[in-house]
Design a protein around this motif. Sequence first.
Motif, PDB file in Angstrom:
ATOM      1  N   GLY A  67     -23.070  80.653  48.188  1.00 25.85           N
ATOM      2  CA  GLY A  67     -23.853  81.866  48.252  1.00 25.85           C
ATOM      3  C   GLY A  67     -24.533  82.318  49.421  1.00 25.85           C
ATOM      4  N   VAL A  68     -24.262  81.640  50.503  1.00 23.43           N
ATOM      5  CA  VAL A  68     -24.923  81.906  51.846  1.00 23.43           C
ATOM      6  C   VAL A  68     -24.042  82.611  52.750  1.00 23.43           C
ATOM      7  CG1 VAL A  68     -26.282  81.068  54.088  1.00 23.43           C
ATOM      8  CG2 VAL A  68     -26.560  79.921  51.589  1.00 23.43           C
ATOM      9  N   VAL A  69     -24.416  83.625  53.480  1.00 22.87           N
ATOM     10  CA  VAL A  69     -23.241  84.354  54.168  1.00 22.87           C
ATOM     11  C   VAL A  69     -23.473  84.006  55.618  1.00 22.87           C
ATOM     12  CG1 VAL A  69     -22.442  86.659  54.730  1.00 22.87           C
ATOM     13  CG2 VAL A  69     -23.169  86.333  52.446  1.00 22.87           C
ATOM     14  N   PHE A  70     -22.541  83.489  56.346  1.00 24.37           N
ATOM     15  CA  PHE A  70     -22.640  83.309  57.520  1.00 24.37           C
ATOM     16  C   PHE A  70     -21.616  84.047  58.417  1.00 24.37           C
ATOM     17  CE2 PHE A  70     -23.328  79.102  55.144  1.00 24.37           C
ATOM     18  CZ  PHE A  70     -24.347  78.656  55.880  1.00 24.37           C
ATOM     19  N   ASP A  71     -22.089  84.209  59.495  1.00 28.88           N
ATOM     20  CA  ASP A  71     -21.490  85.082  60.680  1.00 28.88           C
ATOM     21  C   ASP A  71     -20.653  84.149  61.634  1.00 28.88           C
ATOM     22  OD1 ASP A  71     -20.336  86.510  62.570  1.00 28.88           O
ATOM     23  OD2 ASP A  71     -22.332  87.749  63.171  1.00 28.88           O
ATOM     24  N   VAL A  72     -19.412  84.039  61.021  1.00 34.02           N
ATOM     25  CA  VAL A  72     -18.473  82.977  61.840  1.00 34.02           C
ATOM     26  C   VAL A  72     -17.536  83.872  63.027  1.00 34.02           C
ATOM     27  CG1 VAL A  72     -18.318  81.598  59.943  1.00 34.02           C
ATOM     28  CG2 VAL A  72     -16.677  83.264  60.250  1.00 34.02           C
ATOM     29  N   THR A  73     -18.224  85.038  63.529  1.00 30.39           N
ATOM     30  CA  THR A  73     -17.538  85.663  64.464  1.00 30.39           C
ATOM     31  C   THR A  73     -17.070  84.876  65.663  1.00 30.39           C
ATOM     32  OG1 THR A  73     -18.332  87.818  63.605  1.00 30.39           O
ATOM     33  CG2 THR A  73     -17.321  87.856  65.657  1.00 30.39           C
ATOM     34  N   SER A  74     -18.111  83.977  65.835  1.00 29.01           N
ATOM     35  CA  SER A  74     -17.918  83.116  67.278  1.00 29.01           C
ATOM     36  C   SER A  74     -16.758  82.230  67.213  1.00 29.01           C
ATOM     37  CB  SER A  74     -19.116  82.446  67.775  1.00 29.01           C
ATOM     38  OG  SER A  74     -19.446  81.411  66.639  1.00 29.01           O
ATOM     39  N   GLY A  75     -16.428  81.916  65.851  1.00 28.84           N
ATOM     40  CA  GLY A  75     -15.173  81.078  65.666  1.00 28.84           C
ATOM     41  C   GLY A  75     -13.972  81.920  65.238  1.00 28.84           C
ATOM     42  N   LYS A  76     -13.972  83.170  65.901  1.00 29.73           N
ATOM     43  CA  LYS A  76     -12.754  83.973  65.672  1.00 29.73           C
ATOM     44  C   LYS A  76     -11.347  83.392  65.778  1.00 29.73           C
ATOM     45  CE  LYS A  76     -11.906  87.821  68.323  1.00 29.73           C
ATOM     46  NZ  LYS A  76     -12.201  89.303  69.005  1.00 29.73           N
ATOM     47  N   GLU A  77     -11.183  82.310  66.651  1.00 25.54           N
ATOM     48  CA  GLU A  77      -9.879  81.668  66.743  1.00 25.54           C
ATOM     49  C   GLU A  77      -9.649  80.706  65.385  1.00 25.54           C
ATOM     50  OE1 GLU A  77     -12.992  78.942  68.663  1.00 25.54           O
ATOM     51  OE2 GLU A  77     -12.555  81.015  68.411  1.00 25.54           O
ATOM     52  N   PHE A  78     -10.498  80.541  64.642  1.00 21.39           N
ATOM     53  CA  PHE A  78     -10.342  79.828  63.274  1.00 21.39           C
ATOM     54  C   PHE A  78     -10.254  80.803  62.077  1.00 21.39           C
ATOM     55  CE2 PHE A  78     -12.838  76.770  65.945  1.00 21.39           C
ATOM     56  CZ  PHE A  78     -11.710  75.881  66.082  1.00 21.39           C
ATOM     57  N   TYR A  79     -11.085  81.787  62.226  1.00 26.30           N
ATOM     58  CA  TYR A  79     -11.330  82.491  61.069  1.00 26.30           C
ATOM     59  C   TYR A  79     -10.908  84.194  61.350  1.00 26.30           C
ATOM     60  CZ  TYR A  79     -14.468  79.060  60.178  1.00 26.30           C
ATOM     61  OH  TYR A  79     -15.082  77.733  59.628  1.00 26.30           O
ATOM     62  N   GLY A  80     -10.361  84.463  62.519  1.00 25.39           N
ATOM     63  CA  GLY A  80     -10.007  85.831  62.592  1.00 25.39           C
ATOM     64  C   GLY A  80      -8.621  86.138  62.034  1.00 25.39           C
ATOM     65  N   LYS A  81      -8.157  87.442  62.320  1.00 24.49           N
ATOM     66  CA  LYS A  81      -6.737  87.901  61.884  1.00 24.49           C
ATOM     67  C   LYS A  81      -5.783  86.899  62.139  1.00 24.49           C
ATOM     68  CE  LYS A  81      -3.949  91.950  61.526  1.00 24.49           C
ATOM     69  NZ  LYS A  81      -3.949  93.332  61.907  1.00 24.49           N
ATOM     70  N   GLY A  82      -4.977  86.348  61.358  1.00 29.07           N
ATOM     71  CA  GLY A  82      -3.889  85.523  61.813  1.00 29.07           C
ATOM     72  C   GLY A  82      -4.446  83.946  62.012  1.00 29.07           C
ATOM     73  N   ALA A  83      -5.739  83.743  62.017  1.00 26.30           N
ATOM     74  CA  ALA A  83      -6.042  82.420  62.355  1.00 26.30           C
ATOM     75  C   ALA A  83      -5.812  81.692  61.059  1.00 26.30           C
ATOM     76  CB  ALA A  83      -7.751  82.468  62.576  1.00 26.30           C
ATOM     77  N   PRO A  84      -6.087  80.087  61.387  1.00 26.41           N
ATOM     78  CA  PRO A  84      -5.670  79.292  60.281  1.00 26.41           C
ATOM     79  C   PRO A  84      -6.654  79.377  59.012  1.00 26.41           C
ATOM     80  CG  PRO A  84      -6.264  78.206  62.397  1.00 26.41           C
ATOM     81  CD  PRO A  84      -6.264  79.629  62.707  1.00 26.41           C
ATOM     82  N   TYR A  85      -7.837  79.620  59.169  1.00 26.62           N
ATOM     83  CA  TYR A  85      -8.726  79.666  58.057  1.00 26.62           C
ATOM     84  C   TYR A  85      -9.030  81.050  57.702  1.00 26.62           C
ATOM     85  CZ  TYR A  85      -9.100  74.729  59.186  1.00 26.62           C
ATOM     86  OH  TYR A  85      -8.714  73.512  59.713  1.00 26.62           O
ATOM     87  N   ASN A  86      -8.115  81.991  58.031  1.00 25.47           N
ATOM     88  CA  ASN A  86      -8.711  83.397  57.684  1.00 25.47           C
ATOM     89  C   ASN A  86      -8.767  83.701  56.206  1.00 25.47           C
ATOM     90  OD1 ASN A  86      -7.346  86.432  57.147  1.00 25.47           O
ATOM     91  ND2 ASN A  86      -8.851  86.463  58.742  1.00 25.47           N
ATOM     92  N   ALA A  87      -8.069  83.101  55.490  1.00 21.48           N
ATOM     93  CA  ALA A  87      -8.208  83.028  53.887  1.00 21.48           C
ATOM     94  C   ALA A  87      -9.489  82.805  53.523  1.00 21.48           C
ATOM     95  CB  ALA A  87      -7.092  82.227  53.466  1.00 21.48           C
ATOM     96  N   LEU A  88     -10.308  82.238  54.330  1.00 24.17           N
ATOM     97  CA  LEU A  88     -11.842  81.781  53.732  1.00 24.17           C
ATOM     98  C   LEU A  88     -12.814  83.047  53.937  1.00 24.17           C
ATOM     99  CD1 LEU A  88     -12.110  78.279  55.083  1.00 24.17           C
ATOM    100  CD2 LEU A  88     -11.708  78.667  52.879  1.00 24.17           C
ATOM    101  N   VAL A  89     -12.368  83.965  54.652  1.00 19.95           N
ATOM    102  CA  VAL A  89     -13.514  84.904  55.150  1.00 19.95           C
ATOM    103  C   VAL A  89     -13.413  85.976  54.210  1.00 19.95           C
ATOM    104  CG1 VAL A  89     -13.579  84.124  57.556  1.00 19.95           C
ATOM    105  CG2 VAL A  89     -12.258  85.889  56.806  1.00 19.95           C
ATOM    106  N   GLY A  90     -14.429  86.667  54.287  1.00 20.96           N
ATOM    107  CA  GLY A  90     -14.607  88.175  53.456  1.00 20.96           C
ATOM    108  C   GLY A  90     -15.081  87.562  51.802  1.00 20.96           C
ATOM    109  N   LYS A  91     -15.371  86.525  51.589  1.00 20.28           N
ATOM    110  CA  LYS A  91     -15.581  86.240  50.402  1.00 20.28           C
ATOM    111  C   LYS A  91     -16.355  84.718  50.209  1.00 20.28           C
ATOM    112  CE  LYS A  91     -10.943  85.851  49.657  1.00 20.28           C
ATOM    113  NZ  LYS A  91     -10.607  85.596  51.013  1.00 20.28           N
TER     114      LYS A  91
END
Length: 169
Positions: A67-91
């Motif tokens: 329930g805590v929303v984190f800004d993971v933008t600095s980990g864009k290589e992990f969470y950005g479009k097409g990145a390995p953990y992108n499925a985790l973001v936005g939810k």
Amino acid sequence: AGAAARSSLPLPQPFLLLLLLLPGTSAEPELRFRPPAEVPVRLFTEPELARYDGQQEGQPIYLAVKGVVFDVTSGKEFYGKGAPYNALVGKDSTRGVAKMSLDPADLTHDTTGLTEEELKSLDDIFNNVYKAKYPIVGYTSRRILNEDGSPNLDFKPEDQPHFSIKDEF
């Protein structure tokens, strides 16, 4: 007469006069408390959080855990479009983080049925990765509010990093 007039003024006014006489000062007193330069913490509904899924260039990338929303933008290589953990973001992907799973069925806030080991893993990752590395930008509405919209009395902002009760006043 000038000294007598100054001494009859209430204390704050001589202080302001002194400020005017000092070089490089203005009549406006400098505030001791400065609000943090970070984005204010806010409440996110599921549709609002979904907008920060890393698909749009230049848009922040947000991920919720417990329930805590984190800004993971600095980990864009992990969470950005097409990145390995992108499925985790936005939810709120609490279950997926606990199970170390990217299965769409696990990308939910629901922790029902998690094993003791998965819950321990969730706490370790929450504290040692997300809280340690990424700024908190808000909370999911589910964490702060009950289903009926009433306040969740179990919500304790003081348990969150960077929270200081004196900063709230």
